[in-house]
Write an enzyme that holds these catalytic residues in place. Sequence first.
Site, PDB file in Angstrom:
ATOM      1  CB  CYS A  47      -1.969  89.319 -99.393  1.00 15.94           C
ATOM      2  SG  CYS A  47      -2.278  90.436 -98.002  1.00 15.94           S
ATOM      3  CG  HIS A  48       0.297  94.526 -99.590  1.00 16.57           C
ATOM      4  ND1 HIS A  48      -0.410  95.179-100.564  1.00 16.57           N
ATOM      5  CD2 HIS A  48      -0.352  94.769 -98.429  1.00 16.57           C
ATOM      6  CE1 HIS A  48      -1.448  95.804-100.007  1.00 16.57           C
ATOM      7  NE2 HIS A  48      -1.416  95.580 -98.715  1.00 16.57           N
ATOM      8  CG  ASN A  54      -8.739  91.227 -98.535  1.00 18.45           C
ATOM      9  OD1 ASN A  54      -8.083  90.195 -98.530  1.00 18.45           O
ATOM     10  ND2 ASN A  54      -8.206  92.413 -98.308  1.00 18.45           N
ATOM     11  CG  HIS A  81      -5.188  89.376 -93.758  1.00 21.81           C
ATOM     12  ND1 HIS A  81      -6.403  89.945 -94.072  1.00 21.81           N
ATOM     13  CD2 HIS A  81      -4.301  89.893 -94.645  1.00 21.81           C
ATOM     14  CE1 HIS A  81      -6.259  90.760 -95.103  1.00 21.81           C
ATOM     15  NE2 HIS A  81      -4.985  90.732 -95.473  1.00 21.81           N
ATOM     16  CE1 TYR A 106      -8.935  88.744 -89.474  1.00 21.38           C
ATOM     17  CE2 TYR A 106      -6.561  88.941 -89.292  1.00 21.38           C
ATOM     18  CZ  TYR A 106      -7.732  89.216 -89.964  1.00 21.38           C
ATOM     19  OH  TYR A 106      -7.696  89.955 -91.109  1.00 21.38           O
TER      20      TYR A 106
END
Length: 488
Positions: free
Chosen positions: A170-171, A149, A201, A258
Site C-alpha cells: 500500500c502507499h 483491498n 490504513h 474506522y
Amino acid sequence: MSFKIAIIGAGSVGFTKKLFTDILCVPEFEDIEFALTDVSEHNLAMIKAILDRIVEANKLPTKVTATTNRREALEGARYIISCVRVGGLEAYADDIRIPLKYGIDQCVGDTICAGGILYGQRNIPVILDFCKDIREVAATGAKFLNYANPMAMNTWAAIEYGKVDTVGLCHGVQHGAEQIAQVLGAKSPKELDYVCSGINHQTWFIELKLNGRPIGKDELISAFEAHPVYSKQEKLRIDVLKRFGVYSTESNGHLSEYLPWYRKRPDEIARWIDMSDWIHGETGGYLRYSTETRNWFETEYPQFLEAASKPIDSAKRSNEHASHILEALETNRVYRGHFNVKNNGVITNLPQDAIIESPGFVDRFGINMAAGITLPEACAATCMASINVQRMSVHAAIAGDIDLLKLAVLHDPLVGAVSTPEEVWQMVDEMVVAQAQWLPQYAHAVPAAKERLSKSKVKTREWAGAARRSVRSIEELRAEKAALKQAG
C-alpha cells in the site's frame, strides 16, 4: 535478467501502467516479460496497447502478453501482482448504497465497515483461486504481491489458506510521510526519517526525525494547524493526533470510517470532513472518483495512448513498493519499506496471526521485518478492534458462514455505533442477496436470506448520506480541468 511478472487485474489501467514503468526504471529489467490477465478483454486490449506503445517508444526488448486465461499468464511467473476489484463498480456501488439505508455513511468502504467486509467476501474465494494457480503453475518459490483491498483480509487469506509467499503493499505510509515532511518545511521527504507501524490504513508514525532532530507531538500539531491547506482538509486526523499523540497514515475520510466517534451522527460528519476533494470524507467519495476516472479514461483513451509514446523518465519513478522490492530481491540493492505480513512477533502488542503493516528491509534473502515494535496503547486498541473484525470476516469467507459474517459486521466499530443487531442482520442478508453472483460460498444461504427479507419489518431509509455528490459528466470534468489549467 530475464524473468516473468504476471499482473492479475491488469485492466486497472492507470495503476498497471504505473507499475510497468516503475519496474522498467530498473536497468537490469528491460528484458523481462509482463503477462497481463483480466476478466475483461476490452480492458486488457486497452492496457496492452498502452504498454506496447511504451516498449516501442523506448526501444526495449520487453515482452508484453495479454490473456483472459489466468493460468496461462501465471505459468512460470516469478512474481505475481494482484490489483483486482472483484465485482467492479457495480458491486462497489452496493457496498455504499445498501449500508446507507441502515444509516451507515462510508467515504471509501473498502477496508472494514460494512462495505469493506463484503468486499472481502467477494475477494477471498478469488484470492484462493489465484493461490491455487500460483502453487500449480507459477515458478517455484513465486512471490505474490497483493495491492488489492481489503488489504489485510486478502493477505491474511493468501498466507493462511492460500499457502503462498505473499506480501501486501500500500502507499498510505509514503503519502503520510510526504504530508509530515511538507508541514515541517522539509525540502524533500527524504529528510524525514520515521518508524510507522500498525495495520493497513491504521498505521501510526510512532517515531519522527527531521534531519536527525526528533519531532515531538506539540511541534507536529502546531505545524499541521499552521498549514493553510491541511489544517482544513485533515481536521479529523489532527484531532486524533492531539488525542493519541501520533499521526495516522490514512486520509481524513478513510480514518473517519474506522473511528466511530466521528462518523456515527449525520449532523456531526460535516464538522470533521472537508469537501474540497473526495478523500477528505465525502459520502461514497471513492466510488464517485472511481466512476469518474473510469468514464474519463474510456472517453479520453486516445490521449492516454499518445502519452505512452514519451520516453520513460527514471527520475519520475513512483514510491510504490513493487518495483523497489523486485529490484532488491534481484540485484541485492537493499530497500527499506513498509510491508503487510503476518505479525509473528513484529509488533509486540498485536496478535500473532494478524496482518500488520510495519517497516522491513529487502535484499536477495527476502523481506526482513524489524521486530520488537510496541505501539502506543490507544493505537493498539484501535487496531485490535479492526483485527477482530478482519479475523471473523476471513473465517466467514472461507467457510461461507453467514452467521459469522453477520457477527463480523456487527462488531465493526462504525456499524456497531450506528445500527442495531436487527438492522445488521437484515443489511447483511440484503447485501448477500444483491451480490450473490460474486459470493459463491454463500449460494446455500441466499434462499433463506431472501425469505427473511420478504418477511422483515425492520425499517430502512432512502438517504444519499450526509455529504454526497453526484458523479460529474465528462463535460463537467473537462471544464474543471480547463479551469485548473488556466488558474495554474
